[in-house]
Design an enzyme around this catalytic site. Structure first.
Site, mmCIF file in Angstrom:
data_model
loop_
_atom_site.group_PDB
_atom_site.id
_atom_site.type_symbol
_atom_site.label_atom_id
_atom_site.label_comp_id
_atom_site.label_asym_id
_atom_site.label_seq_id
_atom_site.Cartn_x
_atom_site.Cartn_y
_atom_site.Cartn_z
ATOM 1 C CG HIS A 94 -11.178 -0.035 -3.843
ATOM 2 N ND1 HIS A 94 -10.081 0.135 -4.654
ATOM 3 C CD2 HIS A 94 -10.667 -0.325 -2.612
ATOM 4 C CE1 HIS A 94 -8.967 -0.056 -3.953
ATOM 5 N NE2 HIS A 94 -9.301 -0.321 -2.717
ATOM 6 C CG ASP A 123 -15.109 -1.825 13.415
ATOM 7 O OD1 ASP A 123 -15.206 -1.328 12.262
ATOM 8 O OD2 ASP A 123 -15.600 -2.931 13.719
ATOM 9 C CG MET A 124 -14.131 1.626 8.911
ATOM 10 S SD MET A 124 -12.963 1.938 7.561
ATOM 11 C CE MET A 124 -13.206 0.475 6.558
ATOM 12 N N GLY A 138 -8.985 4.398 7.848
ATOM 13 C CA GLY A 138 -8.394 3.257 7.132
ATOM 14 C C GLY A 138 -7.050 3.678 6.569
ATOM 15 C CG MET A 176 -2.057 -0.989 1.205
ATOM 16 S SD MET A 176 -3.023 -1.083 -0.314
ATOM 17 C CE MET A 176 -3.667 0.559 -0.475
HETATM 18 C C1 LIG Z 1 -6.804 -0.964 1.015
HETATM 19 S S1 LIG Z 1 -6.146 -0.441 2.550
HETATM 20 C C2 LIG Z 1 -5.976 1.307 2.269
HETATM 21 C C3 LIG Z 1 -4.910 1.892 3.124
HETATM 22 C C4 LIG Z 1 -4.626 3.389 2.870
HETATM 23 N N1 LIG Z 1 -5.808 4.207 2.946
HETATM 24 C C5 LIG Z 1 -3.924 3.590 1.548
HETATM 25 O O1 LIG Z 1 -4.527 4.069 0.591
HETATM 26 O O2 LIG Z 1 -2.749 3.224 1.450
HETATM 27 C C6 LIG Z 1 -7.588 -0.516 3.613
HETATM 28 C C7 LIG Z 1 -7.323 -0.130 5.054
HETATM 29 O O3 LIG Z 1 -8.584 -0.157 5.767
HETATM 30 C C8 LIG Z 1 -8.331 -0.672 7.064
HETATM 31 N N2 LIG Z 1 -9.578 -1.219 7.637
HETATM 32 C C9 LIG Z 1 -10.260 -2.314 7.230
HETATM 33 N N3 LIG Z 1 -11.352 -2.501 7.996
HETATM 34 C C10 LIG Z 1 -11.351 -1.480 8.910
HETATM 35 C C11 LIG Z 1 -12.222 -1.126 9.981
HETATM 36 N N4 LIG Z 1 -13.314 -1.845 10.249
HETATM 37 N N5 LIG Z 1 -11.936 -0.022 10.699
HETATM 38 C C12 LIG Z 1 -10.816 0.733 10.429
HETATM 39 N N6 LIG Z 1 -9.961 0.443 9.416
HETATM 40 C C13 LIG Z 1 -10.222 -0.659 8.675
HETATM 41 C C14 LIG Z 1 -7.281 -1.746 6.825
HETATM 42 O O4 LIG Z 1 -6.600 -2.137 8.008
HETATM 43 C C15 LIG Z 1 -6.390 -1.078 5.779
HETATM 44 O O5 LIG Z 1 -5.334 -0.345 6.381
#
Ligand SMILES: C[S@@+](CC[C@H](N)C(=O)[O-])C[C@H]1O[C@@H](n2cnc3c(N)ncnc32)[C@H](O)[C@@H]1O
Length: 328
Positions: A238, A220-221, A177, A149
């Site tokens: 996405h 947790d979002m 996230g 990432m």
């Molecule tokens: C595809 S990555 C994107 C990371 C960053 N935004 C980037 O563009 O590099 C998705 C992120 O969402 C986080 N995530 C997934 N479920 C989540 C939740 N329920 N609450 C908070 N974060 C979450 C993951 O840990 C991960 O870091």
């Protein structure tokens, strides 16, 4: 609509190529081919027969021929490197030409440890919806994911920075996230007056480094998001179906003040699909979202607007970049 023969051929060969590469990759991972080559030495090249000799099988000769065809697909896609080896004596079964296969930069990753291979296979088998929790128990996998990432995020952000000047007017930005905070650190180092809050799951925040101008917050979002003036969602929507996205955007709405905004950075699908590199990249990502997530997808600008409107965001500004990122 009429489809010309050439077009039909193009579409079917592209689709076949995609599906075939996926299947070949999966077979090679399951058979631990990458580990077998890695175990033979740093620059080793092995023939299909040599690889098969390390895998228990009833009929090594026919298994080697089947494996050869799998390995050739991976070679053709630069996942393995191929060297042509002239058949000598009994080499090159049944008078066939023989190739040997070595690891490339891409496939070296797949052989980095036996547990990584299992974990990658787990992803391919469609565990994405639980993946973020799953990675909580597998720090090495999480580290690989964050490295990936970081690289892809950097590339995207170069473009966003060139086009979007809105970050300089912010007082506070929460990256929901945000992973280990790499994107946010780039923003706060460029605009030191912006207070950065990086929000992610507890196991991600536990592993996040200290970064100037960034405060890490765990949660947790889908349950609750702390208050912030502005929220960034980069490559988040996405991963999720419409219902999850609405829940998340509703939580953002509640966390924001009256004049607050959500900045979404994501590739969008063009409604006028054209055969160019940008369109192919988005469609390929959409294909992977279909394979790897439960309902995650790439969206058109209209679909993004619908999501925003459904939870009360009425004003939507679009900033289109080279590879299609935009902001609401
Ligand atoms: C595809 S990555 C994107 C990371 C960053 N935004 C980037 O563009 O590099 C998705 C992120 O969402 C986080 N995530 C997934 N479920 C989540 C939740 N329920 N609450 C908070 N974060 C979450 C993951 O840990 C991960 O870091």
């Amino acid at each position: 609509m009429e489809v010309q023969a050439d077009g039909d051929h193009f579409i079917s060969s592209q689709l076949g190529g995609l599906a075939g590469t996926q299947m070949a990759l999966r077979a090679a991972i399951e058979l631990k081919v990458f580990n077998i080559i890695a175990d033979a030495g740093p620059d080793a090249h092995l023939s299909a027969a040599e690889i098969i000799s390390k895998i228990p099988t009833k009929d090594p000769s026919s298994a080697a021929w089947t494996l050869e065809r799998v390995l050739r697909v991976l070679g053709g896609n630069s996942i393995l490197s191929i060297i042509s080896r002239k058949p000598s004596g009994n080499n090159g079964e049944h008078g066939r030409h023989e190739w040997t296969y070595g690891l490339t930069k891409k496939s070296r990753r797949l052989a980095s440890s036996s547990s990584t291979t299992d974990e990658l296979l787990a992803i391919l088998q469609g565990l994405w919806s639980e993946l973020f929790d799953y990675m909580g128990e597998k720090p090495r996998l999480r580290q690989l994911f964050d490295e990936f990432m970081e690289v892809s995020g950097k590339l995207q952000f170069e473009d966003v920075f060139k086009l979007y000047g809105g970050f300089k007017d912010l007082k506070e930005l929460m990256d929901v996230g945000g992973g280990i905070g790499t994107t946010l650190a780039k923003i706060t180092s460029t605009y030191p007056h912006v207070r950065g809050l990086n929000f992610d799951l507890p196991h991600v925040i536990d592993a996040a480094p200290k970064l100037p101008g960034v405060k890490h917050v765990a949660g947790d979002m889908f349950k609750w998001i702390p208050n912030a003036q502005t929220i960034l969602l980069q490559c988040i929507l996405h991963n999720w179906d419409d219902e999850h996205c609405k829940k998340l955007l509703r939580n953002c709405w509640e966390a924001l003040p009256q004049e607050g905004k959500v900045i979404i950075v994501e590739m969008a699908i063009s409604e006028e699909l054209e055969n160019n590199v940008e369109a192919k990249d988005v469609l390929m990502e959409d294909f992977f979202m279909m394979l790897l997530t439960n309902g995650g997808k790439k969206r058109t600008l209209a679909e993004f607007k619908d999501l925003g409107n459904a939870v009360g965001f009425t004003k939507v500004d679009i900033f289109q970049c080279l590879i299609g990122q935009f902001m609401l």
